[in-house]
Design a protein around this motif. Structure first.
Motif, PDB file in Angstrom:
ATOM      1  N   TRP B 454       0.865  -1.186   0.000  1.00  0.00           N
ATOM      2  CA  TRP B 454       0.000   0.000   0.000  1.00  0.00           C
ATOM      3  C   TRP B 454       0.896   1.228   0.000  1.00  0.00           C
ATOM      4  O   TRP B 454       1.876   1.290   0.753  1.00  0.00           O
ATOM      5  CB  TRP B 454      -0.858  -0.030   1.253  1.00  0.00           C
ATOM      6  CG  TRP B 454      -1.518   1.259   1.623  1.00  0.00           C
ATOM      7  CD1 TRP B 454      -1.174   2.075   2.666  1.00  0.00           C
ATOM      8  CD2 TRP B 454      -2.650   1.874   0.990  1.00  0.00           C
ATOM      9  NE1 TRP B 454      -2.017   3.149   2.715  1.00  0.00           N
ATOM     10  CE2 TRP B 454      -2.929   3.065   1.696  1.00  0.00           C
ATOM     11  CE3 TRP B 454      -3.441   1.541  -0.109  1.00  0.00           C
ATOM     12  CZ2 TRP B 454      -3.978   3.906   1.339  1.00  0.00           C
ATOM     13  CZ3 TRP B 454      -4.484   2.394  -0.460  1.00  0.00           C
ATOM     14  CH2 TRP B 454      -4.748   3.553   0.263  1.00  0.00           C
ATOM     15  N   MET B 455       0.573   2.180  -0.853  1.00  0.00           N
ATOM     16  CA  MET B 455       1.376   3.395  -0.895  1.00  0.00           C
ATOM     17  C   MET B 455       0.508   4.586  -0.521  1.00  0.00           C
ATOM     18  O   MET B 455      -0.472   4.884  -1.187  1.00  0.00           O
ATOM     19  CB  MET B 455       1.980   3.589  -2.276  1.00  0.00           C
ATOM     20  CG  MET B 455       2.805   4.848  -2.369  1.00  0.00           C
ATOM     21  SD  MET B 455       3.825   4.859  -3.840  1.00  0.00           S
ATOM     22  CE  MET B 455       5.363   4.299  -3.174  1.00  0.00           C
ATOM     23  N   GLN B 456       0.879   5.240   0.571  1.00  0.00           N
ATOM     24  CA  GLN B 456       0.097   6.387   1.019  1.00  0.00           C
ATOM     25  C   GLN B 456       0.887   7.673   0.825  1.00  0.00           C
ATOM     26  O   GLN B 456       1.956   7.677   0.228  1.00  0.00           O
ATOM     27  CB  GLN B 456      -0.367   6.194   2.452  1.00  0.00           C
ATOM     28  CG  GLN B 456       0.745   5.884   3.448  1.00  0.00           C
ATOM     29  CD  GLN B 456       0.197   5.622   4.836  1.00  0.00           C
ATOM     30  OE1 GLN B 456      -0.965   5.297   4.990  1.00  0.00           O
ATOM     31  NE2 GLN B 456       1.032   5.775   5.849  1.00  0.00           N
ATOM     32  N   ASN B 457       0.348   8.791   1.348  1.00  0.00           N
ATOM     33  CA  ASN B 457       0.962  10.080   1.056  1.00  0.00           C
ATOM     34  C   ASN B 457       2.234  10.320   1.837  1.00  0.00           C
ATOM     35  O   ASN B 457       3.128  11.002   1.374  1.00  0.00           O
ATOM     36  CB  ASN B 457       0.009  11.218   1.417  1.00  0.00           C
ATOM     37  CG  ASN B 457      -1.333  11.041   0.777  1.00  0.00           C
ATOM     38  OD1 ASN B 457      -1.421  10.758  -0.397  1.00  0.00           O
ATOM     39  ND2 ASN B 457      -2.384  11.171   1.557  1.00  0.00           N
ATOM     40  N   ALA B 458       2.282   9.773   3.052  1.00  0.00           N
ATOM     41  CA  ALA B 458       3.414  10.146   3.897  1.00  0.00           C
ATOM     42  C   ALA B 458       3.700   9.029   4.885  1.00  0.00           C
ATOM     43  O   ALA B 458       2.863   8.150   5.128  1.00  0.00           O
ATOM     44  CB  ALA B 458       3.128  11.436   4.656  1.00  0.00           C
ATOM     45  N   GLU B 459       4.858   9.093   5.453  1.00  0.00           N
ATOM     46  CA  GLU B 459       5.284   8.106   6.441  1.00  0.00           C
ATOM     47  C   GLU B 459       4.535   8.341   7.748  1.00  0.00           C
ATOM     48  O   GLU B 459       4.293   9.476   8.131  1.00  0.00           O
ATOM     49  CB  GLU B 459       6.793   8.255   6.676  1.00  0.00           C
ATOM     50  CG  GLU B 459       7.340   7.300   7.716  1.00  0.00           C
ATOM     51  CD  GLU B 459       8.857   7.216   7.684  1.00  0.00           C
ATOM     52  OE1 GLU B 459       9.476   8.061   7.017  1.00  0.00           O
ATOM     53  OE2 GLU B 459       9.397   6.299   8.306  1.00  0.00           O
ATOM     54  N   PRO B 460       4.167   7.265   8.449  1.00  0.00           N
ATOM     55  CA  PRO B 460       3.600   7.468   9.784  1.00  0.00           C
ATOM     56  C   PRO B 460       4.620   8.191  10.668  1.00  0.00           C
ATOM     57  O   PRO B 460       5.827   8.016  10.488  1.00  0.00           O
ATOM     58  CB  PRO B 460       3.373   6.043  10.297  1.00  0.00           C
ATOM     59  CG  PRO B 460       3.323   5.191   9.090  1.00  0.00           C
ATOM     60  CD  PRO B 460       4.203   5.846   8.085  1.00  0.00           C
ATOM     61  N   ILE B 461       4.122   9.002  11.585  1.00  0.00           N
ATOM     62  CA  ILE B 461       5.046   9.730  12.456  1.00  0.00           C
ATOM     63  C   ILE B 461       5.431   8.835  13.632  1.00  0.00           C
ATOM     64  O   ILE B 461       6.583   8.743  14.006  1.00  0.00           O
ATOM     65  CB  ILE B 461       4.406  11.050  12.910  1.00  0.00           C
ATOM     66  CG1 ILE B 461       4.118  11.933  11.685  1.00  0.00           C
ATOM     67  CG2 ILE B 461       5.321  11.788  13.881  1.00  0.00           C
ATOM     68  CD1 ILE B 461       3.252  13.126  11.947  1.00  0.00           C
ATOM     69  N   GLY B 462       4.445   8.190  14.209  1.00  0.00           N
ATOM     70  CA  GLY B 462       4.695   7.247  15.291  1.00  0.00           C
ATOM     71  C   GLY B 462       3.604   6.197  15.252  1.00  0.00           C
ATOM     72  O   GLY B 462       2.575   6.382  14.599  1.00  0.00           O
ATOM     73  N   LEU B 463       3.788   5.076  15.956  1.00  0.00           N
ATOM     74  CA  LEU B 463       2.790   4.008  15.904  1.00  0.00           C
ATOM     75  C   LEU B 463       2.112   3.796  17.255  1.00  0.00           C
ATOM     76  O   LEU B 463       1.509   2.758  17.496  1.00  0.00           O
ATOM     77  CB  LEU B 463       3.435   2.707  15.410  1.00  0.00           C
ATOM     78  CG  LEU B 463       3.916   2.770  13.950  1.00  0.00           C
ATOM     79  CD1 LEU B 463       4.637   1.493  13.564  1.00  0.00           C
ATOM     80  CD2 LEU B 463       2.753   3.013  13.012  1.00  0.00           C
ATOM     81  N   TYR B 464       2.231   4.762  18.142  1.00  0.00           N
ATOM     82  CA  TYR B 464       1.451   4.725  19.383  1.00  0.00           C
ATOM     83  C   TYR B 464       0.361   5.766  19.184  1.00  0.00           C
ATOM     84  O   TYR B 464       0.539   6.938  19.464  1.00  0.00           O
ATOM     85  CB  TYR B 464       2.359   5.059  20.570  1.00  0.00           C
ATOM     86  CG  TYR B 464       1.667   5.016  21.918  1.00  0.00           C
ATOM     87  CD1 TYR B 464       0.980   3.891  22.336  1.00  0.00           C
ATOM     88  CD2 TYR B 464       1.734   6.107  22.771  1.00  0.00           C
ATOM     89  CE1 TYR B 464       0.352   3.860  23.573  1.00  0.00           C
ATOM     90  CE2 TYR B 464       1.109   6.083  24.021  1.00  0.00           C
ATOM     91  CZ  TYR B 464       0.427   4.952  24.414  1.00  0.00           C
ATOM     92  OH  TYR B 464      -0.188   4.929  25.637  1.00  0.00           O
ATOM     93  N   CYS B 465      -0.758   5.327  18.649  1.00  0.00           N
ATOM     94  CA  CYS B 465      -1.723   6.286  18.132  1.00  0.00           C
ATOM     95  C   CYS B 465      -2.481   7.123  19.159  1.00  0.00           C
ATOM     96  O   CYS B 465      -3.088   8.110  18.782  1.00  0.00           O
ATOM     97  CB  CYS B 465      -2.656   5.615  17.141  1.00  0.00           C
ATOM     98  SG  CYS B 465      -1.808   5.501  15.549  1.00  0.00           S
ATOM     99  N   PRO B 466      -2.479   6.773  20.452  1.00  0.00           N
ATOM    100  CA  PRO B 466      -3.044   7.731  21.398  1.00  0.00           C
ATOM    101  C   PRO B 466      -2.369   9.096  21.280  1.00  0.00           C
ATOM    102  O   PRO B 466      -2.974  10.118  21.568  1.00  0.00           O
ATOM    103  CB  PRO B 466      -2.738   7.088  22.755  1.00  0.00           C
ATOM    104  CG  PRO B 466      -2.722   5.637  22.480  1.00  0.00           C
ATOM    105  CD  PRO B 466      -2.162   5.496  21.095  1.00  0.00           C
ATOM    106  N   ASP B 467      -1.125   9.097  20.867  1.00  0.00           N
ATOM    107  CA  ASP B 467      -0.390  10.360  20.803  1.00  0.00           C
ATOM    108  C   ASP B 467      -0.137  10.807  19.370  1.00  0.00           C
ATOM    109  O   ASP B 467       0.825  11.498  19.096  1.00  0.00           O
ATOM    110  CB  ASP B 467       0.934  10.225  21.563  1.00  0.00           C
ATOM    111  CG  ASP B 467       1.451  11.568  22.041  1.00  0.00           C
ATOM    112  OD1 ASP B 467       0.701  12.555  21.914  1.00  0.00           O
ATOM    113  OD2 ASP B 467       2.589  11.624  22.524  1.00  0.00           O
ATOM    114  N   GLU B 468      -0.989  10.383  18.431  1.00  0.00           N
ATOM    115  CA  GLU B 468      -0.844  10.835  17.043  1.00  0.00           C
ATOM    116  C   GLU B 468      -2.162  11.453  16.595  1.00  0.00           C
ATOM    117  O   GLU B 468      -3.220  11.092  17.089  1.00  0.00           O
ATOM    118  CB  GLU B 468      -0.503   9.657  16.114  1.00  0.00           C
ATOM    119  CG  GLU B 468       0.777   8.925  16.458  1.00  0.00           C
ATOM    120  CD  GLU B 468       2.017   9.796  16.352  1.00  0.00           C
ATOM    121  OE1 GLU B 468       1.982  10.814  15.630  1.00  0.00           O
ATOM    122  OE2 GLU B 468       3.018   9.481  17.017  1.00  0.00           O
ATOM    123  N   THR B 469      -2.069  12.381  15.659  1.00  0.00           N
ATOM    124  CA  THR B 469      -3.305  12.917  15.072  1.00  0.00           C
ATOM    125  C   THR B 469      -3.287  12.764  13.560  1.00  0.00           C
ATOM    126  O   THR B 469      -4.280  12.995  12.898  1.00  0.00           O
ATOM    127  CB  THR B 469      -3.472  14.412  15.383  1.00  0.00           C
ATOM    128  OG1 THR B 469      -2.284  15.089  14.999  1.00  0.00           O
ATOM    129  CG2 THR B 469      -3.751  14.647  16.835  1.00  0.00           C
TER     130      THR B 469
END
Lengths: 315, 569
Positions: B454-469
């Motif tokens: 799967w190719m998306q627009n950008a790299e995930p910033i972090g994988l602990y999603c409580p602290d991601e938006t």
């Protein structure tokens, strides 16, 4: 005493200069590629000077802000429409088409020549002034001062030029003037080295020794005797350097670090439309072609000048 | 003599090497020790604990004065978790289904201290588990064999990213990826015309807006903000720079989500009046400002650079000189949240769950960040009233009021609801696009290939999603983590997740969820109610020792549940 040497040397210098420049010019004009380079540069300079007369539209105005254009059904990234070549009369004429923001590409290209020439001459001028002063002082004075200056130059040379320019712009913030300064700074060492080498070779010549024996001051000797005789390689280096500077500036703008939108700088235009290379190739082709053309022109002229001014190539 | 010199030189080199060797390890040593110790202890403990006896965990706020939604979160028994709320919340199931509230393993949270590894090496319960994350190139996930639900078809799921729509399409056409997000506006027809590809359009359940921070003059003046609202020709932007399926936004809420109120009409486009007001207020002539944005393609903003330049041109038409500032995505979001961006900023919002609270409360509610500067008390009041009622008919008038007040105060200028889509190779079964942008790859079958790319627009910033938006991070989390409830695949309805069901008391203040039995985490631990309690508590209690995360903002929790317990002043 001082007056006497003055008149004597001016006479001698003007004689020498005349013949050198005369020979060089004559040889330069014998090379077709150099003439081509000069012609292209000449045309570019004329385009830049007369841009307001040549452009058909305001380079930064969106056609959506021009009522008669907006109502004519134009779409962004429309390909070139030239009435003479069979484009329907009711469609507004855009010689090189429209860009993503519905601005006239031809007018942007025309105005873009101003920025490229400005960047080329200004950054190289800056680098030559600083570089030749450093190189001349280093070469002429010698000793620890020379060592310090040249080691600093070595440090600058140790970085890939574009990378160092990017680093400088990152610190100073993006913008045309900052990009120009960054490119100027990274090209200083080249001029400093060239200048130092020629100064060292010239300062041991007999006429300099003669001046020194006559009691001329150091500054006087440096400015009046050494510099004029060391300037030829600088001219060659400078002409070739303009080409590099234009290319580097285009690269910085492409990366979004140079001229900021909506400035019609070729590198910026290329960067903004890079995604359209398949869907609207004209938006990438024309700015890219212009960058290629002007860089080629300066390279041709620089090569021609080098051949013409190089005393080793005795013809 | 010669030998002596050589010998002494050698000796010096040896000594230097010796000191280097001696200095080297002394740095890492102390850092290694503390990380090693906890790894051993907690991993052993939980394996013993469940065998003995389940000790239910309970966490309470002393009272409800702290301003948040939770009063008590407790494990009733091993598979039952109960939330006692300070005020009724009809959107509660929608909220707890959201991927910012995944259930983590207690032992792993304690082992990592709530940050660090939990961000880079997540342990969840989802159908895929992290195999490797090569920062800057790809995120590789493998099938989790002990998954409680239906096992995914592809052995390996790979996330890659490219910010250029054209480059994504080229990769899809070349067959090096199986699916891409957000094809470029001009490429919709290309994809539909290609028999090897399939296009899945995503309706515009998002909003693109031009934000202003009201702590910077002249944006502190409401009339000035209203004038700017009149100065932007939104129709022109949508017509020229958005793909089909996009519509002009006349309020913050997209039409398909509850909370949209057609009764409210936005300021009419009137550049002459706008210019006149700006002159009266002393802003013009000679106002210079900035337009900040991140050069990242999102469904709500398919071509950031072009739109920014068009807004720049529109502002220039009324005499406002705006400089374009492109910022790095992460620092742009951080600066926006911290209220540090002067001038205009281009940002948008995609629905996480289908309710007005996700849009309005997050941006304009009591718990909102400083993105638009100081909040507006009257908007808060209207939103609070709407959020605590159960019946949609009762809630509706409050949202009319809220949208009307947003129009009045103009914290931002809504511009477009952008249509977007995903594109997959035609042979990928189960391919879809989700209105919430949370495509779920566990149900996709890439035919005879063993891996799904799967190719998306950008790299995930972090994988602990409580602290991601960031949506790009959330989508990656959603493949590995699960929340108590979930959203229907390709839709927005709430379905069961780790909890088979959640039931509410009559007044909607006590929610009881029954957990699935036999759910295992990727590290082999069993899911129980204490995991669920702790996963919420570390977000809820700002003073909790595991309240760490990536940057510690826990933006979603604060925005959706009002406030943290022990929130720093």
């Amino acid at each position: 005493m001082a007056e006497k040497t003055e008149t004597k040397t001016t006479k001698r210098r003007s004689h020498r200069g005349n013949s050198l420049w005369h020979d060089a010019m004559r040889y330069l004009l014998r090379q077709r590629s150099a003439i081509l380079g000069m012609a292209i540069i000449g045309i570019m300079v004329l385009i830049a000077i007369f841009a307001p007369l040549l452009a058909t539209h305001d380079p930064i105005i969106s056609m959506l802000d021009v009522p008669e254009e907006a109502s004519s059904g134009i779409r962004r990234r429309d390909p070139p429409c030239i009435h003479l070549l069979g484009c329907p009369e009711e469609t507004p004429q855009h010689l090189l088409g429209l860009d993503s923001n519905l601005r006239d590409l031809y007018s942007r290209i025309v105005y873009g020549s101003r920025y490229s020439l400005y960047i080329g001459f200004a950054s190289v001028g800056f680098a030559i002034v600083i570089g030749s002063v450093l190189g001349a002082v280093g070469g002429y004075v010698g000793g620890w001062l020379d060592n310090v200056i040249m080691r600093i130059m070595d440090v600058l040379l140790a970085f890939p030029a574009l990378l160092l320019a990017i680093a400088i712009v990152t610190v100073t913030g993006p913008g045309l003037v900052n990009a120009l300064l960054a490119i100027g700074i990274v090209s200083i060492p080249a001029y400093a080295r060239v200048m130092r080498a020629s100064v060292i070779s010239v300062k041991e010549r007999d006429f300099v020794t003669a001046d020194r024996a006559l009691g001329a001051s150091q500054i006087n000797i440096l400015i009046r005797r050494v510099l004029p005789n060391a300037i030829t390689p600088l001219i060659v280096q400078g002409t070739l350097g303009i080409a590099t500077a234009i290319l580097d500036a285009a690269a910085l703008s492409f990366l979004g670090l140079g001229a900021q939108p909506p400035t019609p700088e070729w590198g910026t235009m290329l960067g903004a439309e890079r995604n359209q290379v398949f869907t609207a190739p004209h938006l990438v082709f024309f700015p890219g072609f212009m960058i290629m053309l002007i860089v080629l022109a300066f390279n041709l002229l620089g090569d021609g000048l080098r051949d013409a001014l190089d005393p080793r190539l005795n013809r | 003599m010669k030998y002596l010199r050589l010998f002494s030189a050698l000796l010096v080199i040896l000594m230097l090497a010796g000191t280097l060797v001696a200095c080297g390890p002394s740095g890492p040593e102390p850092t290694e020790e503390p990380t090693e110790e906890p790894t051993e202890e907690p991993t052993e403990e939980p394996t013993e604990e469940p065998a003995e006896e389940f000790v239910p965990m309970s966490y309470s706020a002393p009272d409800c004065d702290y301003g948040g939604e939770f009063q008590t979160i407790e494990a009733v028994d091993e598979y039952t978790i109960q939330f006692t709320l300070c005020y009724p919340d009809p959107a509660f199931p929608s909220k707890i289904a959201f991927s910012a509230f995944p259930i983590n393993d207690t032992a792993y949270l304690e082992e990592t201290g709530g940050g660090g590894d939990v961000v880079d090496h997540p342990i969840g319960t989802g159908p895929y588990m992290l195999s490797s994350w090569n920062r800057g190139s790809e995120l590789v996930m493998t099938r989790f064999e002990d998954y409680w639900g239906e096992a995914p078809a592809a052995d390996t799921l790979i996330f890659r990213w490219n910010s250029e729509a054209a480059a994504r399409l080229v990769e899809l056409q070349a067959g090096t990826v199986d699916g891409i997000d957000n094809p470029g506006s001009d490429d919709f027809d290309v994809i539909e015309g290609d028999p090897n590809l399939a296009l899945y359009e995503r309706p515009g359940t998002n909003i693109f807006y031009l934000g202003m921070n009201n702590t910077f003059p002249p944006f502190d003046n409401e009339r000035v903000r209203q004038a700017f609202a009149m100065a932007i020709d939104k129709q022109r932007i949508v017509d020229n720079f958005y793909p089909r399926g996009s519509i002009v936004a006349d309020q913050f809420m997209p039409p398909s989500i509850f909370g949209y109120t057609p009764e409210v009409e936005w300021w009419e486009y009137n550049p002459e009046l706008a210019q006149q007001i700006l002159e009266e207020e002393g802003v013009l002539p000679g106002f210079q400002t900035t337009i900040s944005y991140r050069d990242v393609v999102r469904g709500y903003l398919p071509e950031p650079g072009v739109v920014a330049q068009d807004i720049q041109a529109q502002l220039a038409a009324i005499g406002v000189e705006a400089e374009i500032v492109v910022m790095e995505s992460g620092s742009f979001l951080d600066a926006a949240d911290a209220g540090q961006i002067d001038g205009f900023h281009l940002l948008g919002w995609g629905a996480d769950y289908p309710d007005a609270t996700n849009f309005l409360d997050f941006h304009f509610g009591r718990g909102a960040s400083d993105q638009f500067g100081a909040g507006f008390e009257d908007i808060w009041a209207a939103l609070d009233a709407g959020a605590t009622l159960a019946d949609p008919d009762d809630r509706y008038p409050h949202y009319i009021e809220a949208n009307e007040l947003i129009r009045e105060h103009v914290p931002m200028i809504p511009i477009a609801h952008g249509g977007s889509g995903t594109a997959f190779r035609a042979d990928v079964e189960g391919a879809h696009s989700s209105p919430l942008s949370n495509e779920y790859f566990g149900v996709m079958n890439p035919g005879d290939r063993e891996q799904l790319v799967w190719m998306q627009n950008a790299e995930p910033i972090g994988l602990y999603c409580p602290d991601e938006t960031d949506g790009e991070s959330l989508r990656a989390c959603e493949q590995m983590h699960e929340s108590l409830l979930a959203y229907e695949i390709g839709g927005a309805a709430v379905v069961s997740g780790l909890a088979t069901e959640c039931t509410a008391s009559d007044d909607l203040t006590v929610w009881t969820c029954t957990l699935r039995e036999g759910v295992k985490f990727h590290n082999g631990a069993d899911l129980d109610a204490n995991d669920a309690v702790l996963s919420y508590v570390v977000q809820w209690d700002a003073a909790h020792e595991l309240h760490v995360g990536r940057d510690g903002n826990f933006t979603y929790f604060n925005a959706l549940f009002g406030n943290f317990l022990n929130a720093p002043e």
